[in-house]
Motif scaffolding. Structure first.
Motif, short mmCIF file in Angstrom:
data_model
loop_
_atom_site.label_atom_id
_atom_site.label_comp_id
_atom_site.label_asym_id
_atom_site.label_seq_id
_atom_site.Cartn_x
_atom_site.Cartn_y
_atom_site.Cartn_z
N GLY A 86 34.56 -27.03 45.14
CA GLY A 86 33.49 -26.05 45.28
C GLY A 86 33.78 -24.98 46.32
N LYS A 87 35.00 -24.92 46.80
CA LYS A 87 35.34 -24.04 47.91
C LYS A 87 35.74 -22.64 47.46
CE LYS A 87 38.10 -24.22 52.14
NZ LYS A 87 36.91 -24.17 52.97
N TYR A 88 36.30 -22.54 46.25
CA TYR A 88 36.87 -21.26 45.81
C TYR A 88 36.03 -20.65 44.69
CZ TYR A 88 40.86 -22.93 48.48
OH TYR A 88 41.66 -23.40 49.49
N LEU A 89 35.99 -19.32 44.69
CA LEU A 89 35.15 -18.61 43.72
C LEU A 89 35.60 -18.82 42.29
CD1 LEU A 89 34.63 -15.21 45.61
CD2 LEU A 89 33.02 -17.12 45.41
N ASP A 90 36.89 -19.15 42.09
CA ASP A 90 37.38 -19.34 40.73
C ASP A 90 37.19 -20.77 40.23
OD1 ASP A 90 39.26 -20.54 42.34
OD2 ASP A 90 40.95 -19.32 41.67
N GLY A 91 36.42 -21.56 40.95
CA GLY A 91 36.08 -22.90 40.49
C GLY A 91 37.08 -23.97 40.89
N ASP A 92 36.99 -25.13 40.24
CA ASP A 92 37.80 -26.29 40.60
C ASP A 92 38.82 -26.68 39.55
OD1 ASP A 92 36.42 -26.62 43.01
OD2 ASP A 92 34.88 -27.88 42.07
N ALA A 93 39.03 -25.83 38.56
CA ALA A 93 39.97 -26.18 37.50
C ALA A 93 41.37 -26.45 38.05
CB ALA A 93 40.02 -25.07 36.44
N TRP A 94 41.73 -25.78 39.15
CA TRP A 94 43.07 -25.95 39.74
C TRP A 94 43.34 -27.39 40.16
CZ3 TRP A 94 43.60 -27.20 45.06
CH2 TRP A 94 42.41 -27.16 45.81
N LEU A 95 42.27 -28.16 40.42
CA LEU A 95 42.40 -29.56 40.83
C LEU A 95 42.51 -30.52 39.65
CD1 LEU A 95 39.76 -29.73 43.70
CD2 LEU A 95 42.20 -30.24 43.95
N GLY A 96 42.19 -30.04 38.46
CA GLY A 96 42.14 -30.93 37.32
C GLY A 96 40.91 -31.82 37.38
N THR A 97 40.88 -32.83 36.53
CA THR A 97 39.76 -33.76 36.50
C THR A 97 40.07 -34.98 37.37
OG1 THR A 97 40.66 -34.73 34.48
CG2 THR A 97 38.97 -33.03 34.23
N ASN A 98 39.04 -35.61 37.86
CA ASN A 98 39.22 -36.75 38.76
C ASN A 98 39.51 -38.03 37.98
OD1 ASN A 98 39.21 -37.94 41.34
ND2 ASN A 98 37.17 -38.77 40.97
N GLY A 99 40.15 -38.96 38.67
CA GLY A 99 40.43 -40.26 38.06
C GLY A 99 41.83 -40.33 37.49
N TRP A 100 42.24 -41.56 37.13
CA TRP A 100 43.59 -41.77 36.61
C TRP A 100 43.76 -41.11 35.24
CZ3 TRP A 100 48.47 -42.29 36.37
CH2 TRP A 100 49.09 -42.74 35.21
#
Length: 234
Positions: free
Chosen positions: A103-117
């Protein structure tokens, strides 16, 4: 592996080469500045000091995100993984202290991918890179130049590597005053693939000489983002 709260701060201090402690110990605002995740990372990779203080404080609730911590110390499987369409070898033997970046960047969280294995990449995800040295070690894999074995220098910019064993060559080490144990510490990042140049085992984000401090910071934040600090007991 359980990482003592004090060891977390010792790890950050080792990376930056400056004492970092918690705001929870009192009200240090008049004595020293508070450091955000962004400020910490910019100082680490660009050598851009936001002040000349010899000590910094951080708000643990705004800096760490323990819900996303992960213990890789006893990882036994060797399942192939992909992140950002690049191979990702999970950091076996290390413990990841997650940074609060969702939630830190204006372009969203897609750069982190989805959580979990998961073993696969997801759309918009950035690949993983590492760097393990502080400011005085800039001759290694960050900030200005990387000197290859043949003496050649590659361009000015921000260096990291997708290979943890390569970053480990430049890792910071410290002996904890609280546990008496010695640890290694490395930053875990995501890097925007379109912004990098691939040079052997290294990924370079070019930052040309003469670039303003404001533009350097913009380049860094839009190209490489920290999301974890890896720590390993020696």
């Amino acid at each position: 592996m359980i990482v003592d709260a004090n060891v977390r701060f010792e790890a950050l201090s080792a990376l930056l080469g400056t004492k970092i402690t918690s705001l929870s110990g009192g009200n240090p605002w008049k004595a020293a500045p508070a450091l955000s995740v962004d400020d910490f990372f910019i100082q680490l990779i660009l050598n851009k000091k936001t002040s000349y203080a010899e000590e910094f404080f951080i708000d643990e609730k705004e800096f760490f995100d323990p819900g996303y911590d992960f213990d890789f110390t006893n990882l036994s499987d060797s399942a192939a993984c992909m992140r950002g369409n690049e191979p990702y070898v999970r950091p076996k033997g290390w413990y990841r202290m997650a940074l609060k970046v969702r939630g830190k960047y204006l372009d969203g969280d897609a750069w982190l991918g989805t959580n979990g294995w998961r073993s696969y990449s997801v759309p918009g995800e950035w690949p993983v890179s590492y760097h393990g040295t502080g400011l005085e070690g800039a001759r290694g894999i960050i900030r200005t130049h990387y000197k290859a074995g043949d003496g050649q220098q590659f361009g000015r910019g921000i260096y990291s590597t997708p290979k943890l064993n390569e970053a480990e060559k430049y890792c910071k080490t410290f002996k904890s005053k609280f546990t008496g144990k010695t640890y290694k510490v490395i930053m875990q990042n995501r890097i925007k693939p379109e912004k990098r140049q691939i040079i052997g085992n290294y990924w370079l984000i070019p930052v040309l000489a003469g670039t303003s401090a404001e533009e350097e910071k913009r380049i860094a934040e839009s190209s490489i983002r920290p999301y974890g600090v890896l720590i390993k007991e020696m």
